[in-house]
Design a protein around this motif. Structure first.
Motif, PDB file in Angstrom:
ATOM      1  N   LYS A  52     -19.585  75.993 -24.223  1.00 17.17           N
ATOM      2  CA  LYS A  52     -20.490  75.433 -25.241  1.00 17.17           C
ATOM      3  C   LYS A  52     -19.801  74.373 -26.085  1.00 17.17           C
ATOM      4  CE  LYS A  52     -23.409  79.505 -25.482  1.00 17.17           C
ATOM      5  NZ  LYS A  52     -23.744  80.727 -26.210  1.00 17.17           N
ATOM      6  N   LEU A  53     -18.478  74.456 -26.178  1.00 20.02           N
ATOM      7  CA  LEU A  53     -17.709  73.459 -26.931  1.00 20.02           C
ATOM      8  C   LEU A  53     -17.342  72.252 -26.067  1.00 20.02           C
ATOM      9  CD1 LEU A  53     -15.347  75.885 -28.860  1.00 20.02           C
ATOM     10  CD2 LEU A  53     -17.312  74.637 -29.787  1.00 20.02           C
ATOM     11  N   GLY A  54     -17.710  72.301 -24.781  1.00 22.79           N
ATOM     12  CA  GLY A  54     -17.439  71.172 -23.890  1.00 22.79           C
ATOM     13  C   GLY A  54     -16.200  71.317 -23.034  1.00 22.79           C
ATOM     14  N   VAL A  55     -15.640  72.522 -22.968  1.00 19.18           N
ATOM     15  CA  VAL A  55     -14.445  72.759 -22.156  1.00 19.18           C
ATOM     16  C   VAL A  55     -14.874  73.148 -20.746  1.00 19.18           C
ATOM     17  CG1 VAL A  55     -12.380  74.208 -21.863  1.00 19.18           C
ATOM     18  CG2 VAL A  55     -13.095  73.485 -24.157  1.00 19.18           C
ATOM     19  N   THR A  56     -14.290  72.473 -19.749  1.00 12.69           N
ATOM     20  CA  THR A  56     -14.571  72.781 -18.351  1.00 12.69           C
ATOM     21  C   THR A  56     -13.257  73.008 -17.606  1.00 12.69           C
ATOM     22  OG1 THR A  56     -14.608  70.423 -17.782  1.00 12.69           O
ATOM     23  CG2 THR A  56     -16.730  71.463 -18.243  1.00 12.69           C
ATOM     24  N   GLU A  57     -13.329  73.840 -16.577  1.00 12.73           N
ATOM     25  CA  GLU A  57     -12.155  74.110 -15.749  1.00 12.73           C
ATOM     26  C   GLU A  57     -11.993  73.000 -14.718  1.00 12.73           C
ATOM     27  OE1 GLU A  57     -12.543  77.965 -13.964  1.00 12.73           O
ATOM     28  OE2 GLU A  57     -12.749  78.951 -15.900  1.00 12.73           O
ATOM     29  N   ILE A  58     -10.758  72.722 -14.364  1.00 13.62           N
ATOM     30  CA  ILE A  58     -10.469  71.736 -13.319  1.00 13.62           C
ATOM     31  C   ILE A  58     -10.503  72.449 -11.978  1.00 13.62           C
ATOM     32  CG2 ILE A  58      -8.680  70.215 -12.384  1.00 13.62           C
ATOM     33  CD1 ILE A  58      -7.807  69.745 -15.317  1.00 13.62           C
ATOM     34  N   GLU A  59     -11.246  71.891 -11.034  1.00 10.34           N
ATOM     35  CA  GLU A  59     -11.333  72.458  -9.686  1.00 10.34           C
ATOM     36  C   GLU A  59      -9.984  72.276  -8.987  1.00 10.34           C
ATOM     37  OE1 GLU A  59     -14.054  73.837  -8.092  1.00 10.34           O
ATOM     38  OE2 GLU A  59     -15.188  73.738  -9.974  1.00 10.34           O
ATOM     39  N   THR A  60      -9.532  73.316  -8.301  1.00 10.98           N
ATOM     40  CA  THR A  60      -8.235  73.218  -7.638  1.00 10.98           C
ATOM     41  C   THR A  60      -8.257  73.702  -6.195  1.00 10.98           C
ATOM     42  OG1 THR A  60      -7.544  75.386  -8.448  1.00 10.98           O
ATOM     43  CG2 THR A  60      -6.915  73.486  -9.779  1.00 10.98           C
TER      44      THR A  60
END
Length: 114
Positions: A52-60
């Motif tokens: 909700k704060l705009g944090v996304t995980e990096i695909e690896t």
């Protein structure tokens, strides 16, 4: 209060329910399984709040190595993945609204057959 302080207050407010869940889980006298399910709930809450704060995980996993978002810790000779693809994620990386917060630490496959 400045705009930045309001934004920080919103971020902290989003994290408070997770802190409450941690407190309840640690105070509980349930079984090991209850504790684990509590930790899984907290994990989901934290990921939701960060999302909700705009944090996304990096695909690896299985992705081509990208030095702009991946930090190669080790090159491993393998046939499990194509050459120069991520073999294993050692530490998750994150972006905030598209900007890199922390690169993902990964092992990269080196496949000489390709």
């Amino acid at each position: 209060m400045e705009y930045r302080d309001f934004a920080l207050a919103d971020a902290v407010r989003a994290l408070l329910p997770i802190l409450d869940s941690f407190d309840r889980a640690l105070a509980s006298e349930g079984t090991r399984e209850d504790f684990r399910s509590g930790m899984e709930l907290i994990d989901r809450q934290l990921h939701d709040a960060l999302g909700k704060l705009g944090v996304t995980e990096i695909e690896t996993q299985g992705r081509p190595f990208d030095p702009t978002v991946h930090e190669a810790i080790e090159m491993v000779d393998t046939e499990q993945v194509p050459d120069q693809h991520v073999l294993q994620e050692l530490q998750r990386g994150y972006k905030l609204k598209g900007r890199l917060l922390r690169p993902a630490m990964v092992r990269v496959g080196r496949n000489s057959r390709q």
